[in-house]
Design an enzyme around this catalytic site. Structure first.
Site, mmCIF file in Angstrom:
data_model
loop_
_atom_site.group_PDB
_atom_site.id
_atom_site.type_symbol
_atom_site.label_atom_id
_atom_site.label_comp_id
_atom_site.label_asym_id
_atom_site.label_seq_id
_atom_site.Cartn_x
_atom_site.Cartn_y
_atom_site.Cartn_z
ATOM 1 N N GLU A 56 14.252 25.886 37.189
ATOM 2 C CA GLU A 56 14.727 25.960 35.876
ATOM 3 C C GLU A 56 14.001 24.910 35.039
ATOM 4 O O GLU A 56 13.806 23.749 35.397
ATOM 5 C CB GLU A 56 16.272 25.341 35.955
ATOM 6 C CG GLU A 56 17.018 25.465 34.633
ATOM 7 C CD GLU A 56 18.709 24.933 35.112
ATOM 8 O OE1 GLU A 56 19.254 25.591 36.145
ATOM 9 O OE2 GLU A 56 19.116 24.054 34.211
ATOM 10 N N GLU A 106 21.905 21.724 41.368
ATOM 11 C CA GLU A 106 21.561 20.415 40.933
ATOM 12 C C GLU A 106 22.567 19.346 41.529
ATOM 13 O O GLU A 106 23.402 18.818 40.887
ATOM 14 C CB GLU A 106 21.883 20.348 39.431
ATOM 15 C CG GLU A 106 20.601 20.946 38.644
ATOM 16 C CD GLU A 106 20.642 20.917 37.137
ATOM 17 O OE1 GLU A 106 21.586 20.493 36.703
ATOM 18 O OE2 GLU A 106 19.564 21.536 36.469
#
Length: 477
Positions: A398, A304
């Site tokens: 995710e 991320e």
């Protein structure tokens, strides 16, 4: 996830010189998965506490099984759990090796068939190409090579379940590749993978064992396991060797169960992937070298990326520097690239997918990642995913049914909207997370790990029941 949270020398040389793949093995044999790691194991005797037989199948070359000293014969056997064809057995001996021994297979643990025998063992590493089938594999030592007993750092068995046909996701699909905007199997068919992400393995490694992964593969019927290795927050940077070895082991465990494995370089804080570029080069070089013969590995190179200074150009430059490191050793595996704003395709940072469409990564067989948490990420994020999937190859590595913290109330209605869209557009997805963390996003109730039970729903939280039901629905392979 977005959160802060003189014999010793001989032995060491033997272990360090052990080849990763036997030089005499053919390509098919080399590609067979490791099926013995973490499986039940018994032995004729042990020398002392701490030298139990399970130490020989734990994936570590710093722990070992040792038999009682000065006594012949001795044996160690592993139960693979079901009938397997066995193509390779690799024995890493401690200084107490076998001069004469047999490798044997059995369907029932009683009647044994020899698949290898020698009276000229010389210790170090015996990497054996064998052929046979059975549930149990035994190394039966009949003559010691030293005055001591028998001792193995590792007993590794490679093979595949018998009679499984195309039953597992990897058997059904083989080597994946990106074709156009979709993920395709070896035959060129567009497919969707569905599965689970681990929590950070520095915190919840105890939730990833033989029993839990057996349940994930057979009861949950998952196609893919995402191995979430944090870099900071007590992760990789604190002990690169330990965490790299654990990722190796988890790849083997997923492979033995016919699941795909996403190697998640879980950079998060700091959010600039360039901060960990040198570490990433070291890590992915070893992972790609070790596993390039496998068909089930995918590389997620930046979990991320986040922060005001982390523009798409920064992420793109990082990808251009790291992708060739992987491709030097693994030319075939899909590579998954994180996107701006916590892998939101830029939305959480005030942008959208056009920044990638207008300036894509210059590489083939890649996909871009998108993460969402349904209680936090509403219509704007859902619509962005819908648009982006028509212009970019997307993999949702995710998501959660809760807020972006991985906690709080579940929004199953919004979550189902996302799942419907991903089914329609063949977007593969992985849910966060396969652990017993206290937050609502962890599928198991606190205290479930390491002993389970992991199959069924008795130890699942509400989100666990919901996502298990949706992973279990039939795949379109």
């Amino acid at each position: 996830m977005r959160r802060s949270a003189v014999t010793k020398i001989f032995t060491a040389v033997a272990v360090l010189m052990a080849p990763l793949v036997p030089s005499g093995a053919n390509a098919a044999t080399a590609a067979d998965p490791l099926v013995s790691q973490g499986k039940p194991v018994t032995a004729s005797s042990i020398e002392a506490a701490g030298l139990e037989p399970d130490k020989a199948v734990d994936g570590s070359t710093s722990t070992r099984w040792a038999s009682a000293e000065g006594v012949d014969p001795q044996w160690i056997q592993v139960d693979l759990g079901s009938a397997h064809t066995v193509s390779r057995v690799r024995l890493t001996w401690e200084v107490a090796y076998a001069r004469a021994y047999r490798v044997q297979l059995s369907a029932d643990g009683s009647a044994w068939t020899d698949v290898h025998s020698t009276t000229a063992g010389d210790g170090a590493v015996d990497d054996l190409t064998v052929s046979g089938a059975g549930r149990y594999v035994r190394v039966h030592g009949t003559q010691r090579g030293t005055p001591w007993g028998y001792s193995l750092w590792e007993l590794e068995v490679y093979g595949a379940p018998t009679g499984s046909g195309g039953g597992t996701p990897v058997q059904a699909n083989g080597q994946l590749r990106v074709c156009g905007l979709k993920l395709c199997n070896e035959s060129g068919k567009q497919i969707q993978l569905r599965g689970m992400s681990s929590h950070g393995i520095q915190w919840y490694d105890q939730c990833l064992n033989s029993s839990s992964l057996d349940a994930l593969a057979t009861d949950w019927k998952a196609d893919v396991l995402r191995i979430s290795m944090y870099i900071q927050e007590g992760g990789y940077e604190t002990n690169p060797r330990l965490f790299t070895d654990r990722v190796h082991a988890l790849i083997e465990m997923a492979t033995a169960r016919g699941m795909y494995a996403i190697v998640d370089w879980h950079m998060l804080t700091p959010g600039d992937p360039m901060y960990n570029l040198s570490r990433a080069r070291t890590f992915f070089t070893e992972i790609a070298q070790r596993h390039d013969g496998k068909k089930n590995v995918l590389y997620e190179i930046a979990n991320e990326p986040n922060g005001d200074a982390v523009t798409w150009s920064v992420i793109r430059d990082y990808a251009h520097q790291l992708i060739p490191v992987i491709r030097q050793h693994d030319a075939d595996a899909p590579i998954l690239i994180g996107t701006r704003g916590w892998s939101s395709l830029g939305v959480s940072a005030g942008g959208d997918e056009t920044e990638i469409v207008n300036n894509p990564v210059n590489a083939s067989n890649i996909m871009y990642t998108f993460h969402f948490y349904a209680a936090s990420h509403g219509a704007e994020y859902l619509n962005t995913l819908a648009r982006a999937a028509d212009r970019l190859p997307i993999f949702v590595t995710e998501f959660g049914t809760q807020s972006a913290s991985g906690d709080g109330a579940n929004d199953f209605s919004r979550s189902q909207q996302y799942l419907d869209l991903m089914a329609q557009k063949k977007i593969s997805w992985v849910n966060w997370n396969f652990s017993d963390d206290f937050r609502t996003g962890a599928v198991f109730t606190t205290g479930t790990c390491p002993n389970g039970p992991f199959a069924g729903t008795s130890r699942l939280k509400e989100a666990g029941v919901w996502v298990r039901d949706r992973i279990r629905t039939a795949d379109d392979f």
